[in-house]
Design an enzyme around this catalytic site. Structure first.
Site, short mmCIF file in Angstrom:
data_model
loop_
_atom_site.label_atom_id
_atom_site.label_comp_id
_atom_site.label_asym_id
_atom_site.label_seq_id
_atom_site.Cartn_x
_atom_site.Cartn_y
_atom_site.Cartn_z
N HIS A 130 -17.04 88.67 25.25
CA HIS A 130 -15.87 89.10 26.02
C HIS A 130 -14.91 87.91 26.10
O HIS A 130 -15.35 86.76 26.08
CB HIS A 130 -16.37 89.48 27.42
CG HIS A 130 -15.35 90.09 28.33
ND1 HIS A 130 -14.42 89.36 29.03
CD2 HIS A 130 -15.13 91.39 28.67
CE1 HIS A 130 -13.68 90.18 29.77
NE2 HIS A 130 -14.08 91.41 29.57
N ASP A 207 -23.68 85.25 30.05
CA ASP A 207 -22.75 86.16 30.73
C ASP A 207 -23.51 87.45 31.03
O ASP A 207 -23.75 88.26 30.15
CB ASP A 207 -21.55 86.41 29.80
CG ASP A 207 -20.62 87.50 30.32
OD1 ASP A 207 -20.94 88.15 31.34
OD2 ASP A 207 -19.56 87.72 29.69
N GLN A 210 -22.76 92.68 32.28
CA GLN A 210 -23.18 94.04 31.95
C GLN A 210 -24.68 94.21 32.07
O GLN A 210 -25.18 95.34 31.95
CB GLN A 210 -22.76 94.39 30.51
CG GLN A 210 -21.27 94.36 30.28
CD GLN A 210 -20.54 95.50 30.97
OE1 GLN A 210 -21.14 96.49 31.39
NE2 GLN A 210 -19.24 95.36 31.10
N LYS A 233 -19.33 95.60 38.81
CA LYS A 233 -20.01 96.40 37.79
C LYS A 233 -21.40 96.81 38.25
O LYS A 233 -22.05 97.63 37.60
CB LYS A 233 -20.08 95.62 36.48
CG LYS A 233 -18.70 95.31 35.91
CD LYS A 233 -18.79 94.76 34.52
CE LYS A 233 -17.57 93.95 34.14
NZ LYS A 233 -16.47 94.73 33.57
N CYS A 371 -11.26 93.73 25.73
CA CYS A 371 -11.28 92.28 25.93
C CYS A 371 -12.23 91.60 24.94
O CYS A 371 -12.95 90.66 25.31
CB CYS A 371 -11.67 91.90 27.37
SG CYS A 371 -10.58 92.58 28.60
C1 LIG Z 1 -19.33 91.10 29.11
C2 LIG Z 1 -18.30 90.82 30.16
N1 LIG Z 1 -18.05 89.55 30.50
C3 LIG Z 1 -17.15 89.23 31.44
C4 LIG Z 1 -16.44 90.20 32.11
C5 LIG Z 1 -15.44 89.79 33.14
O1 LIG Z 1 -15.81 90.22 34.40
P1 LIG Z 1 -14.80 90.08 35.62
O2 LIG Z 1 -13.49 90.64 35.13
O3 LIG Z 1 -15.39 90.90 36.71
O4 LIG Z 1 -14.69 88.64 35.95
C6 LIG Z 1 -16.67 91.54 31.78
C7 LIG Z 1 -15.94 92.63 32.45
O5 LIG Z 1 -14.85 93.03 32.11
C8 LIG Z 1 -17.63 91.84 30.78
O6 LIG Z 1 -17.87 93.11 30.44
#
Ligand SMILES: Cc1ncc(COP(=O)(O)O)c(C=O)c1O
Lengths: 413, 149
Positions: A130, A207, A210, A233, A371
């Site tokens: 991401h 990370d 998910q 999430k 993203c």
């Molecule tokens: C794999 C992953 N990493 C990071 C994020 C970023 O999370 P957040 O926007 O809650 O900081 C997301 C969510 O969009 C994600 O799916």
């Protein structure tokens, strides 16, 4: 530890009824919410807890000795205990509250990585990250002269572990890997990667955005150094999340933000910082949100993370079969270990047309690049449509989704 | 399907069989339009003679809204000069906002008045206009994407 010791009975219909929003209609049709990887819906337990906090307990934390202040602090800090237990952290002091994964990764980038990086150093990521696990590293690379390296994946969307390990050369100062892909659902073999990193003295950041809503997390068993999660999430409020890091790292890291809450004593000559985790938590946090996150963790425990995993993998198999029956449909990501995320395209149909037309049928899916531009580039497509499922979704919803897809396909062909 | 109002028959027909589709030999102007976050990409090639569009063709991969808008636009603007195109574009933007506009002047393009209810998709229908304008102004590229996540 976070796995249920005694199996919890699972009544799916009753669990679904815990989510008030799921009973609404969209465009005159019952809502089919398949955008869970974007953000999850909230159970009444979480909504009620946030509501109750503002009605009865609202006060700032760690500052007031009055009753409300103590209640607020106890509830807020209680979430730290719950979260530590949820990910099996060795200590609650290793759990730093952040506004989400993005903030957690940035904290590591600026406080841990930047001071250690110099020209010639590298940070290793994977093709399926991401942007939140790419861009912060690029920014610190720009400041330090370090570079980003990328571990490749197979067309099925699995990390090529041997290549990842080969890339762990002495120039790598940090590796950063997604636990579960938000685009293709791949569950990466984090424990194996962590062993390879550890034997070379390379810290590993995971990370876990998910992963938290779908599978049991045990940071000690995984053997990583940093683990980032986001509350919204995992059925909690937006603006909540955490960084777990090994104590030695947190102690070595300088504060990132300065302000109240994070100090022990301040004079104009010198400030003595609080111990971790508070030295990273400057300013008034999202108190009600974290209290709500505590309720979300309790709720997941009550549903049983193993029940969630089992139910979702059955639903994923059902949905995968159902999608394969749609003519011209191409699925992206067929990893053997996979969470209930289905990215797809239909020949001759643009993802945005799909999403707009599905919405007219009450079906909420995401379309776009999710993203993850580099992953889209790997598959050679500008965008996909994505259905991401949660334990409150049903086979009946999958059927309605597939029927809507067929309708859309016929309309556009 | 209630989205039939937006994806109505003439929009679908222009998407299936776009008019003026392809490359234009001996063009005098060209520009590339892209909404990278959406994944829409479009190229306009035009032949301008005496300040008027003598011929125009477009190519690229885009959603049905962008393709249909480009196809309808290509028919509507052939023969017009830059000032007339700018005036028509202003009418089209007013249409998307739901403001009063000259629907007769827009002709088939008035179908996109339904985008009032789909704010996120307006930029799709605007991309062909921005690309055409860029080509006329001698700019190489255009986008209608705002900074969005
Ligand atoms: C794999 C992953 N990493 C990071 C994020 C970023 O999370 P957040 O926007 O809650 O900081 C997301 C969510 O969009 C994600 O799916």
């Amino acid at each position: 530890m976070s796995a249920a010791i005694n199996p919890v009975p699972f009544n799916q219909a009753a669990r679904r009824a815990d989510f008030p929003l799921l009973s609404r209609e969209v465009n005159g049709k019952p809502l089919v919410y398949f955008d869970n990887a974007n953000t999850a819906q909230k159970p009444q337990r979480v909504i009620g807890t946030v509501d109750d906090f503002y009605r009865r307990h609202n006060a700032n934390v760690s500052r007031s000795v009055h009753t409300l202040g103590e209640e607020a602090t106890a509830a807020y800090e209680g979430t730290r205990d719950k979260l530590a237990q949820f990910i099996n952290a060795p200590s609650r002091e290793e759990v730093v509250f952040t506004s989400g994964t993005t903030n957690a990764i940035n904290l590591v980038a600026y406080s841990y990585a930047q001071p250690r990086l110099k020209p010639g150093d590298t940070i290793l990521v994977t093709q399926m990250e991401h942007h939140a696990n790419i861009v912060p590293w690029q920014l610190v690379c720009e400041r330090t002269g370090a570079k980003l390296k990328v571990a490749p994946i197979t067309p099925e969307g699995e990390l090529i572990v041997e290549r990842f390990v080969e890339l762990l050369t002495p120039d790598v100062k940090l590796a950063a890997v997604v636990h579960v892909s938000n685009v293709i659902g791949t569950v990466n073999p984090v424990a194996e990667l962590a062993r390879a990193c550890k034997s070379r003295g390379i810290p590993l950041l995971v990370d876990g955005s998910q992963a938290a809503p779908h599978l049991a997390i045990d940071v000690q068993a995984l053997g990583c150094d940093f683990y980032a999660i986001t509350g919204h999430k995992m059925f909690g409020p937006t603006g909540t999340g955490a960084l777990w890091a090994k104590r030695e790292h947190l102690e070595a890291m300088p504060p990132f933000f300065g302000g109240g809450e994070m100090i022990r004593a301040v004079s104009f000559e010198r400030t003595v910082f609080a111990d971790p985790p508070h030295k990273f938590e400057a300013g008034t946090p999202n108190i009600a949100g974290f209290v709500g996150l505590g309720a979300a963790i309790d709720y997941i425990g009550e549903v049983g993370i193993d029940n969630i995993r089992k139910y979702e993998s059955e639903l994923l198999a059902y949905a995968t079969d159902a999608l394969r029956s749609v003519a011209g449909l191409r699925l992206f990501g067929q990893a053997r270990e996979k969470a209930a995320v289905l990215s797809f395209l239909i020949d001759g149909v643009h993802a945005h047309d799909l999403a707009t037309l599905l919405d007219q049928e009450g079906v909420a899916v995401r379309s776009g690049h999710h993203c993850a531009h580099p992953l889209m580039q790997f598959y050679g497509v500008p965008a996909t449509a994505r259905a991401s499922l949660a334990f409150y979704n049903t086979r009946d919803e999958v059927d309605r989704f597939v029927a809507a897809l067929e309708k859309v396909r016929r309309l556009l062909m | 399907m209630s989205a039939a109002d937006l994806y109505r028959e003439n929009v679908l027909a222009h998407n299936r069989e776009p008019r003026n589709h392809g490359a234009l030999d001996a063009h005098t102007h060209a520009a590339d339009g892209a909404n990278p976050l959406c994944g829409d990409a479009l190229r306009f090639e035009l032949r301008v003679a005496d300040g008027h569009i003598a011929a125009l063709r477009f190519s690229g991969e885009s959603c049905a809204i962008t393709i249909a808008a480009a196809s309808m636009l290509s028919e509507r603007v052939t023969g017009l000069d830059a000032a007339a195109i700018a005036a028509l574009r202003a009418q089209f933007d007013a249409l998307l906002r739901g403001d009063p506009c000259d629907r007769d002047a827009l002709g088939e393009l008035a179908a996109f008045g339904e985008l009032v209810r789909y704010p996120a998709r307006r930029q799709c229908a605007q991309l062909p206009w921005a690309t055409l304008t860029a080509a006329l102004n001698g700019a190489a590229s255009a986008t209608t994407e705002k900074d969005s996540p």
